[in-house]
Design an enzyme around this catalytic site. Structure first.
Site, short mmCIF file in Angstrom:
data_model
loop_
_atom_site.label_atom_id
_atom_site.label_comp_id
_atom_site.label_asym_id
_atom_site.label_seq_id
_atom_site.Cartn_x
_atom_site.Cartn_y
_atom_site.Cartn_z
N LYS A 124 0.82 -1.22 0.00
CA LYS A 124 0.00 0.00 0.00
C LYS A 124 0.86 1.27 0.00
O LYS A 124 0.46 2.27 -0.59
CB LYS A 124 -0.97 0.01 1.19
CG LYS A 124 -2.10 -1.02 1.00
CD LYS A 124 -3.31 -0.71 1.85
CE LYS A 124 -4.45 -1.62 1.46
NZ LYS A 124 -5.63 -1.46 2.28
N LYS A 207 -5.17 -9.41 -6.01
CA LYS A 207 -6.35 -9.62 -5.18
C LYS A 207 -7.50 -8.71 -5.61
O LYS A 207 -7.27 -7.55 -5.96
CB LYS A 207 -5.95 -9.28 -3.73
CG LYS A 207 -6.96 -9.66 -2.68
CD LYS A 207 -6.54 -9.16 -1.31
CE LYS A 207 -6.83 -7.69 -1.14
NZ LYS A 207 -7.19 -7.28 0.22
N LYS A 210 -11.53 -3.46 -2.97
CA LYS A 210 -12.51 -2.37 -3.15
C LYS A 210 -11.86 -1.09 -3.62
O LYS A 210 -12.51 -0.24 -4.21
CB LYS A 210 -13.36 -2.13 -1.91
CG LYS A 210 -12.68 -2.16 -0.58
CD LYS A 210 -13.69 -1.84 0.52
CE LYS A 210 -13.73 -2.88 1.61
NZ LYS A 210 -12.47 -3.05 2.35
N1 AQP Z 1 -10.08 -10.56 -2.52
C1 AQP Z 1 -10.35 -11.07 -1.33
N2 AQP Z 1 -10.55 -12.40 -1.18
C2 AQP Z 1 -10.84 -12.92 0.04
N3 AQP Z 1 -10.95 -12.17 1.16
C3 AQP Z 1 -10.77 -10.85 1.05
N4 AQP Z 1 -10.81 -9.85 1.94
C4 AQP Z 1 -10.56 -8.67 1.32
N5 AQP Z 1 -10.34 -8.88 0.02
C5 AQP Z 1 -10.45 -10.22 -0.19
C6 AQP Z 1 -11.10 -10.04 3.36
O1 AQP Z 1 -12.15 -9.14 3.69
C7 AQP Z 1 -11.95 -8.71 5.04
C8 AQP Z 1 -12.05 -7.23 5.12
O2 AQP Z 1 -10.99 -6.65 4.40
P1 AQP Z 1 -10.66 -5.13 4.65
O3 AQP Z 1 -11.75 -4.31 4.17
O4 AQP Z 1 -10.35 -4.91 6.06
O5 AQP Z 1 -9.32 -4.83 3.93
P2 AQP Z 1 -8.59 -5.45 2.74
O6 AQP Z 1 -8.19 -6.83 3.04
O7 AQP Z 1 -7.48 -4.51 2.42
O8 AQP Z 1 -9.73 -5.45 1.63
P3 AQP Z 1 -9.81 -4.64 0.33
O9 AQP Z 1 -11.13 -4.90 -0.29
O10 AQP Z 1 -8.61 -4.93 -0.52
O11 AQP Z 1 -9.80 -3.14 0.84
P4 AQP Z 1 -8.88 -1.96 0.39
O12 AQP Z 1 -8.99 -1.93 -1.10
O13 AQP Z 1 -9.43 -0.74 1.04
O14 AQP Z 1 -7.50 -2.27 0.84
C9 AQP Z 1 -10.61 -9.26 5.51
O15 AQP Z 1 -10.83 -10.42 6.29
C10 AQP Z 1 -9.92 -9.62 4.22
O16 AQP Z 1 -9.02 -10.70 4.40
#
Ligand code: AQP
Length: 346
Positions: A124, A207, A210
């Site tokens: 990040k 991955k 969002k």
């Molecule tokens: N692609 C994914 N596959 C499986 N699990 C996922 N999680 C996120 N993306 C995937 C799981 O969702 C939970 C919440 O995630 P988060 O919102 O705390 O942060 P993150 O992992 O950084 O998710 P994003 O969507 O990628 O958010 P941004 O883009 O803001 O960084 C966690 O349990 C995560 O493992």
């Protein structure tokens, strides 16, 4: 000094997990995390605490109005997916200040070297680490506090959070060791199922996220039927037919991703999906996947839209949840301050 370390089995069985309101919920969040949250709530053997981690979201820039909207929408998503606020504690992190208070203590327990090794920090912050927020660097210490302020024993997450959970265990072990007390549990990660790492629809090595700038890379839980079908139709694949055996997915990340998504949505093992679709082209598989995705996701997105019509009720649920969360967190923080040597008023 007492150096024994308590395992999670000696604490009451309590689940904690969170999702950042840093954008709309994705299929990755749903399959990797939220679906497990609902299962663990319904299993009935755990007390379940689920959180919209808004303090984590601001480790990168968030527009204030969009953040408020995303937090309410995430709450609606939790409920629409099956989290019952009468069965689970559901709240947003900033309404329970004990998270940030314990995080400060953990900032003083965790080591710089531990944080520097975190792959999420490296991904990040990218090449411009000097310009990243201090909060982004300290993110895992706040996450450790989120979990340990409830003495949570189990944390359901996607694969990407595994390293942060190892750090949570390290923080608990070091705190217990430094103060010679078995106070924090050594939390168990729960990373289960075929969709613990849902990949981008545009690039099978990334991955699904969002905050990915490409909306076509993900399925949002608020996408309508046509958008879901279009995104799956356009999802990157290779020219070969689907294999009949799992080994045939090796070296085919996009094919594996779509099969894993099907398997998780259908709640069928990958082998069963390949028995049905082995030898078929993507032109036949993709419409079946779209149909399944719409069947499973449309009721959730419709319910989210309905719940979003009453933001007063959502705010009421969040503040009630925060009261319940604080009833657990306040005595644990008080005891932590006492262990560390702070003088308190009573
Ligand atoms: N692609 C994914 N596959 C499986 N699990 C996922 N999680 C996120 N993306 C995937 C799981 O969702 C939970 C919440 O995630 P988060 O919102 O705390 O942060 P993150 O992992 O950084 O998710 P994003 O969507 O990628 O958010 P941004 O883009 O803001 O960084 C966690 O349990 C995560 O493992």
């Amino acid at each position: 000094m007492n150096e024994a370390v308590h395992t999670s089995s000696e604490f009451a069985q309590r689940v904690f997990s969170g999702i950042q309101p840093s954008g709309g919920l994705t299929l990755g969040n749903y399959l990797g995390a939220m679906k497990r949250f609902v299962d663990m709530q319904n299993e009935g053997s755990f007390e379940t605490v689920y959180c919209m981690v808004d303090l984590h979201a601001i480790t990168v820039w968030q527009d204030p109005e969009k953040l408020r909207h995303a937090t309410r929408e995430l709450c609606a998503g939790f409920i629409a997916a099956g989290i019952d606020p009468n069965q689970s504690i559901l709240f947003n992190q900033s309404q329970a200040p004990e998270h940030a208070q314990l995080a400060w203590i953990f900032n003083c327990v965790a080591r710089m070297g531990w944080m520097q090794r975190m792959t999420q920090w490296k991904d990040k912050a990218g090449k411009n680490q000097q310009n990243a927020s201090l909060g982004l660097f300290a993110y895992p210490a706040l996450m450790a506090a989120d979990i340990l302020i409830y003495h949570a024993t189990h944390v359901p997450v996607g694969e990407d959070q595994k390293q942060h959970l190892e750090l949570t265990r390290d923080v608990a072990i070091k705190f217990n060791h430094d103060y010679g007390i078995d106070f924090f549990p050594i939390t168990e990660p729960v990373i289960e199922g075929t969709a613990t790492r849902v990949m981008s629809l545009r690039d099978g090595s990334k991955k699904m996220s969002k905050s990915d700038p490409s909306d076509a890379s993900r399925i949002n839980m608020t996408d309508d039927t046509d958008t879901i079908a279009k995104k799956i139709r356009k999802a990157k694949t290779d020219p070969d037919a689907l294999p009949s055996e799992e080994q045939g997915l090796e070296g085919r990340p996009e094919a594996r991703n779509l099969i894993n998504i099907y398997s998780a949505l259908a709640e069928q093992p990958v082998g069963t999906v390949l028995r049905d679709f082995g030898g078929k082209q993507f032109s036949e598989f993709k419409p079946a996947l779209s149909e399944l995705a719409v069947e499973k996701l449309a009721p959730i997105s419709m319910e989210m839209a309905r719940l979003m019509l009453d933001s007063v009720e959502i705010d009421r649920i969040l503040s009630h949840g925060a009261e319940q969360a604080r009833a657990i967190a306040t005595p644990i923080l008080k005891k932590t301050y006492d262990i560390v040597g702070m003088i308190s008023s009573n």
